[in-house]
Scaffold this motif. Sequence first.
Motif, PDB file in Angstrom:
ATOM      1  N   GLY A   1       0.716  -2.041   4.549  1.00 35.36           N
ATOM      2  CA  GLY A   1       1.725  -0.991   4.548  1.00 35.36           C
ATOM      3  C   GLY A   1       3.120  -1.571   4.687  1.00 35.36           C
TER       4      GLY A   1
ATOM      5  N   GLU B   1      -1.725   6.995   3.476  1.00 40.17           N
ATOM      6  CA  GLU B   1      -1.457   5.897   2.539  1.00 40.17           C
ATOM      7  C   GLU B   1      -2.747   5.167   2.181  1.00 40.17           C
ATOM      8  OE1 GLU B   1       1.539   3.322   4.064  1.00 40.17           O
ATOM      9  OE2 GLU B   1       3.018   4.907   4.290  1.00 40.17           O
ATOM     10  N   SER B   2      -3.578   4.906   3.180  1.00 37.29           N
ATOM     11  CA  SER B   2      -4.857   4.246   2.925  1.00 37.29           C
ATOM     12  C   SER B   2      -5.752   5.131   2.066  1.00 37.29           C
ATOM     13  CB  SER B   2      -5.562   3.920   4.243  1.00 37.29           C
ATOM     14  OG  SER B   2      -4.814   2.991   4.995  1.00 37.29           O
TER      15      SER B   2
ATOM     16  N   ARG C   1       1.496  12.796   6.238  1.00 38.84           N
ATOM     17  CA  ARG C   1       1.067  11.995   7.393  1.00 38.84           C
ATOM     18  C   ARG C   1       0.782  12.878   8.610  1.00 38.84           C
ATOM     19  NH1 ARG C   1       5.478   8.530   5.929  1.00 38.84           N
ATOM     20  NH2 ARG C   1       4.723   6.726   4.748  1.00 38.84           N
TER      21      ARG C   1
ATOM     22  N   ASN D   1      -2.746  13.718   7.991  1.00 34.47           N
ATOM     23  CA  ASN D   1      -3.601  12.532   7.976  1.00 34.47           C
ATOM     24  C   ASN D   1      -2.727  11.301   8.191  1.00 34.47           C
ATOM     25  OD1 ASN D   1      -5.396  10.464   7.577  1.00 34.47           O
ATOM     26  ND2 ASN D   1      -5.792  10.899   5.418  1.00 34.47           N
ATOM     27  N   PRO D   2      -2.712  10.755   9.386  1.00 32.42           N
ATOM     28  CA  PRO D   2      -1.873   9.575   9.636  1.00 32.42           C
ATOM     29  C   PRO D   2      -2.210   8.389   8.742  1.00 32.42           C
ATOM     30  CG  PRO D   2      -2.635  10.541  11.699  1.00 32.42           C
ATOM     31  CD  PRO D   2      -3.401  11.213  10.598  1.00 32.42           C
ATOM     32  N   ARG D   3      -3.404   8.393   8.165  1.00 31.43           N
ATOM     33  CA  ARG D   3      -3.824   7.302   7.283  1.00 31.43           C
ATOM     34  C   ARG D   3      -3.782   7.706   5.814  1.00 31.43           C
ATOM     35  NH1 ARG D   3      -6.245   3.001   9.053  1.00 31.43           N
ATOM     36  NH2 ARG D   3      -7.650   2.905   7.247  1.00 31.43           N
TER      37      ARG D   3
ATOM     38  N   ARG E   1       0.834  -1.204   0.000  1.00 29.40           N
ATOM     39  CA  ARG E   1       0.000   0.000   0.000  1.00 29.40           C
ATOM     40  C   ARG E   1       0.867   1.252   0.000  1.00 29.40           C
ATOM     41  NH1 ARG E   1      -3.417  -0.629   4.752  1.00 29.40           N
ATOM     42  NH2 ARG E   1      -1.640   0.210   5.894  1.00 29.40           N
ATOM     43  N   THR E   2       2.014   1.199   0.644  1.00 24.40           N
ATOM     44  CA  THR E   2       2.934   2.348   0.642  1.00 24.40           C
ATOM     45  C   THR E   2       3.436   2.623  -0.769  1.00 24.40           C
ATOM     46  OG1 THR E   2       3.627   1.681   2.861  1.00 24.40           O
ATOM     47  CG2 THR E   2       4.960   3.332   1.754  1.00 24.40           C
TER      48      THR E   2
END
Length: 346
Positions: free
Chosen positions: A170, A217-218, A210, A213-215, A132-133
């Motif tokens: 990830g 990557e998602s 990040r 938004n810490p998410r 995902r990364t």
Amino acid sequence: MPPRHPDIAAALGQLRPALARVRETRGARLSLLVACSGGADSTALLGLLALIRDGDRLELTVGNIDHGLRPDSAAEATHVATLAAGLGLPLRSTRLTLAVGPGLPARARDARRAALQTMAGTGVAIALGHTRTDQAETVLMHATRGAGLDGLAAMPPWDPPWLRPLLGLGRATTRALCEQLGLAFVDDPSNLDLRHPRVRVREQLLPGLRQDNPRVESALAALAEQAADAEAALLAWAVAEETRRRLGPDHWTAEGMAGLPRAVRTRVLRRICELGGVDMGALGHSAIASVDRALCGREAAVNAPDAGPASPARAPRTWDLRPGLRLRLDRGGLRLGPAGGPSEGS
């Protein structure tokens, strides 16, 4: 056999749907060439597949490509050979010869893919450890280059022969999985080389995103999935529209095309060009845009109550798509034919 761990079970839950997609076309027993560099991502993939190979009827072969660009590459190839032997899997390896210089990452990727395809042969899927990364990085790179929906869709999970079962995980997860699977991995120092655009996205752009938004990557991976769905829907519409409009092998009616959404209309034009054997990468977006403008202008002139038959917009137009092939737009519609004489299009 490593001890059962919830993270391993969760990873297998992400991996198995990808295998199921391949089975839809390849049958219940799958032959996979697992590309392994020795890094955490591909090592985790190899370990997960090895864990379920018997129960899931997998025939696994490890494929390793030594690019020969760093002093440590031979040792990393040896590490992969040891890893494959420890898992009881056959190994195929090759060493490439690449000259250092401009475009090295792209040249290395193309050479690696060609070598893996040669290793795999026919009827064998090639499993890659993209995460995902990687997907998030690819979306950002494509977006900054002005990509369309197909570019934002980034990497599909199954693009024969390429299989990417870890796009739901990830990069941090794959490193943890290696520990849980009891498998050692190596770190490629080129993954920290800021001369490469992907590394700059990874080390400089994503960390800042990040913070908001810490998410992230998602979020970017979800964007890629939505773009892929939208692209597939538009393409299906365009294929149906092109088929409906086809009057002959090289002839299509253009009547009413201007009323289609532009996203569909331009895909119809691209498909017509592709049917003529045109390399769309070489043709570029500007040529399709030129045909589209002329097509819409002609239809507007035909439908205008005060436009006479001598209106410039109603005059035939031609575009040279490649040497020897020309696209013509006139009152008969769109035609592909041999080029002859100067082109009237832009």
